[in-house]
Design a protein around this motif. Structure first.
Motif, PDB file in Angstrom:
ATOM      1  N   MET A 103       1.563  13.567  -2.782  1.00 43.50           N
ATOM      2  CA  MET A 103       2.802  13.112  -2.150  1.00 43.50           C
ATOM      3  C   MET A 103       2.611  11.661  -1.732  1.00 43.50           C
ATOM      4  N   LEU A 104       3.544  10.796  -2.120  1.00 43.83           N
ATOM      5  CA  LEU A 104       3.422   9.360  -1.882  1.00 43.83           C
ATOM      6  C   LEU A 104       4.472   8.879  -0.886  1.00 43.83           C
ATOM      7  N   MET A 105       4.025   7.998   0.017  1.00 42.46           N
ATOM      8  CA  MET A 105       4.936   7.344   0.952  1.00 42.46           C
ATOM      9  C   MET A 105       4.647   5.842   0.913  1.00 42.46           C
TER      10      MET A 105
ATOM     11  N   VAL B 183      12.857  10.657   2.336  1.00 39.76           N
ATOM     12  CA  VAL B 183      12.562  10.944   0.930  1.00 39.76           C
ATOM     13  C   VAL B 183      11.106  10.586   0.647  1.00 39.76           C
ATOM     14  N   VAL B 184      10.386  11.527   0.028  1.00 36.97           N
ATOM     15  CA  VAL B 184       9.015  11.282  -0.412  1.00 36.97           C
ATOM     16  C   VAL B 184       8.978  11.369  -1.934  1.00 36.97           C
ATOM     17  N   GLU B 185       7.944  10.791  -2.527  1.00 37.22           N
ATOM     18  CA  GLU B 185       7.769  10.835  -3.976  1.00 37.22           C
ATOM     19  C   GLU B 185       6.522  11.647  -4.296  1.00 37.22           C
ATOM     20  N   VAL B 186       6.582  12.406  -5.378  1.00 34.67           N
ATOM     21  CA  VAL B 186       5.472  13.276  -5.761  1.00 34.67           C
ATOM     22  C   VAL B 186       5.059  12.960  -7.189  1.00 34.67           C
ATOM     23  N   VAL B 187       3.736  12.851  -7.406  1.00 32.24           N
ATOM     24  CA  VAL B 187       3.206  12.646  -8.753  1.00 32.24           C
ATOM     25  C   VAL B 187       2.271  13.790  -9.105  1.00 32.24           C
TER      26      VAL B 187
ATOM     27  N   GLY C  43       0.817  -1.204   0.000  1.00 36.99           N
ATOM     28  CA  GLY C  43       0.000   0.000   0.000  1.00 36.99           C
ATOM     29  C   GLY C  43       0.857   1.262   0.000  1.00 36.99           C
ATOM     30  N   VAL C  44       0.195   2.387  -0.232  1.00 34.63           N
ATOM     31  CA  VAL C  44       0.877   3.680  -0.288  1.00 34.63           C
ATOM     32  C   VAL C  44       0.041   4.696   0.488  1.00 34.63           C
ATOM     33  N   LYS C  45       0.690   5.455   1.364  1.00 35.15           N
ATOM     34  CA  LYS C  45       0.020   6.563   2.044  1.00 35.15           C
ATOM     35  C   LYS C  45       0.264   7.828   1.239  1.00 35.15           C
ATOM     36  N   CYS C  46      -0.795   8.622   1.039  1.00 29.00           N
ATOM     37  CA  CYS C  46      -0.698   9.793   0.174  1.00 29.00           C
ATOM     38  C   CYS C  46      -1.256  11.036   0.869  1.00 29.00           C
ATOM     39  N   PHE C  47      -0.763  12.198   0.428  1.00 28.93           N
ATOM     40  CA  PHE C  47      -1.268  13.479   0.897  1.00 28.93           C
ATOM     41  C   PHE C  47      -1.412  14.418  -0.299  1.00 28.93           C
ATOM     42  N   PRO C  48      -2.518  15.165  -0.396  1.00 27.16           N
ATOM     43  CA  PRO C  48      -2.643  16.144  -1.479  1.00 27.16           C
ATOM     44  C   PRO C  48      -1.788  17.374  -1.189  1.00 27.16           C
ATOM     45  N   ILE C  49      -0.991  17.791  -2.163  1.00 30.50           N
ATOM     46  CA  ILE C  49      -0.155  18.980  -2.009  1.00 30.50           C
ATOM     47  C   ILE C  49      -0.242  19.817  -3.278  1.00 30.50           C
TER      48      ILE C  49
ATOM     49  N   TYR D  60       2.951  23.022  -0.312  1.00 26.05           N
ATOM     50  CA  TYR D  60       2.081  23.115   0.857  1.00 26.05           C
ATOM     51  C   TYR D  60       0.961  22.102   0.721  1.00 26.05           C
ATOM     52  N   PHE D  61       0.410  21.712   1.864  1.00 24.27           N
ATOM     53  CA  PHE D  61      -0.614  20.681   1.908  1.00 24.27           C
ATOM     54  C   PHE D  61      -1.993  21.276   1.649  1.00 24.27           C
ATOM     55  N   GLU D  62      -2.846  20.476   1.045  1.00 24.95           N
ATOM     56  CA  GLU D  62      -4.223  20.841   0.757  1.00 24.95           C
ATOM     57  C   GLU D  62      -5.168  20.083   1.701  1.00 24.95           C
ATOM     58  N   PRO D  63      -6.399  20.576   1.905  1.00 22.92           N
ATOM     59  CA  PRO D  63      -7.364  19.839   2.738  1.00 22.92           C
ATOM     60  C   PRO D  63      -7.718  18.490   2.108  1.00 22.92           C
TER      61      PRO D  63
END
Length: 229
Positions: free
Chosen positions: A85-87, A96-100, A70-76, A118-121
């Motif tokens: 942002m992918l972890m 190190v994080v990965e961004v798509v 699995g992958v944990k993600c955050f909208p940025i 910056y992070f989004e809601p």
């Protein structure tokens, strides 16, 4: 927040092109990802905070005899571009994080360049946890602080701790749908952005706002539900 561009092993492109991953990113972030990732080195404190914070889940799966994690993600956002942002759960990268994104982010960038984001809601499941809460009047904060008045001024609030103290009472957070935004600093801009996002999404607020402080990052959380038409 800041990250430093660094080279990866080219595995991001391989995994993003797998349909089971790509489809979930499209469904949860509303864009079709470019088949490649931008690797960013971040501070140890930020990386460790993100390991603790619950994000958007990309589920693992099996193909034949091989399993994919699995992958944990955050909208940025990076320069007004919507990104994720992918972890990856099985990543061996440290700090190190990965961004798509829906386009190639690496264009014109070289290792060592600074990138600001910056992070989004976003919507996630809340904490399923129990704390000991101490009612307070003023500006004092606990590990988790639940605000009943303005989070920026003196007022009524519960200071929450993991251990029992005199005059505390038991308070439980249930894992409900929770609107969240991650930030550094005083969080005033993110506070406004979160409530505007809740309004646009037509969610009903069903809990007091709470602020969670980590090592470097902070997080606004508030439990919500979708309004019935």
């Amino acid at each position: 927040m800041k990250g430093i561009v660094c080279s990866g092993k080219g595995e991001g492109k391989k995994y993003i092109s797998i349909p089971e991953y790509k489809k979930q990113i499209e469904e949860k972030f509303n864009f079709s990802p470019y088949e490649g990732t931008l690797n960013l080195e971040v501070s140890k404190e930020l990386f460790n905070d993100l390991k603790i914070i619950e994000g958007i889940k990309i589920h693992g799966f099996r193909k034949g005899k091989k399993s994919f994690g699995g992958v944990k993600c955050f909208p940025i956002k990076i320069a007004r571009m919507e990104c994720a942002m992918l972890m990856p759960e099985r990543s061996k990268h440290r700090n190190v994080v990965e961004v798509v994104c829906n386009e190639r982010l690496r264009n014109g960038l070289k290792d060592g360049d600074e990138i600001f984001f910056y992070f989004e809601p976003f919507l996630k499941k809340g904490m399923d946890a129990i704390f000991f809460a101490l009612p307070n009047e003023g500006k004092e904060e606990g590990k988790v602080t639940i605000y009943y008045d303005s989070p920026f001024e003196e007022g009524r609030r519960d200071l929450c701790y993991e251990k029992n103290f005199p005059d505390t009472y038991l308070k439980r957070f249930i894992a409900r749908d929770t609107a969240s935004i991650i930030f550094e600093g005083d969080g005033k801009e993110e506070h406004s952005k979160l409530f505007e996002w809740i309004r646009r999404k037509n969610y009903s607020i069903i809990s007091p706002l709470r602020k969670i402080k980590y090592s470097q990052l902070n997080e606004w959380q508030i439990e919500v539900k979708i309004k019935k038409e």
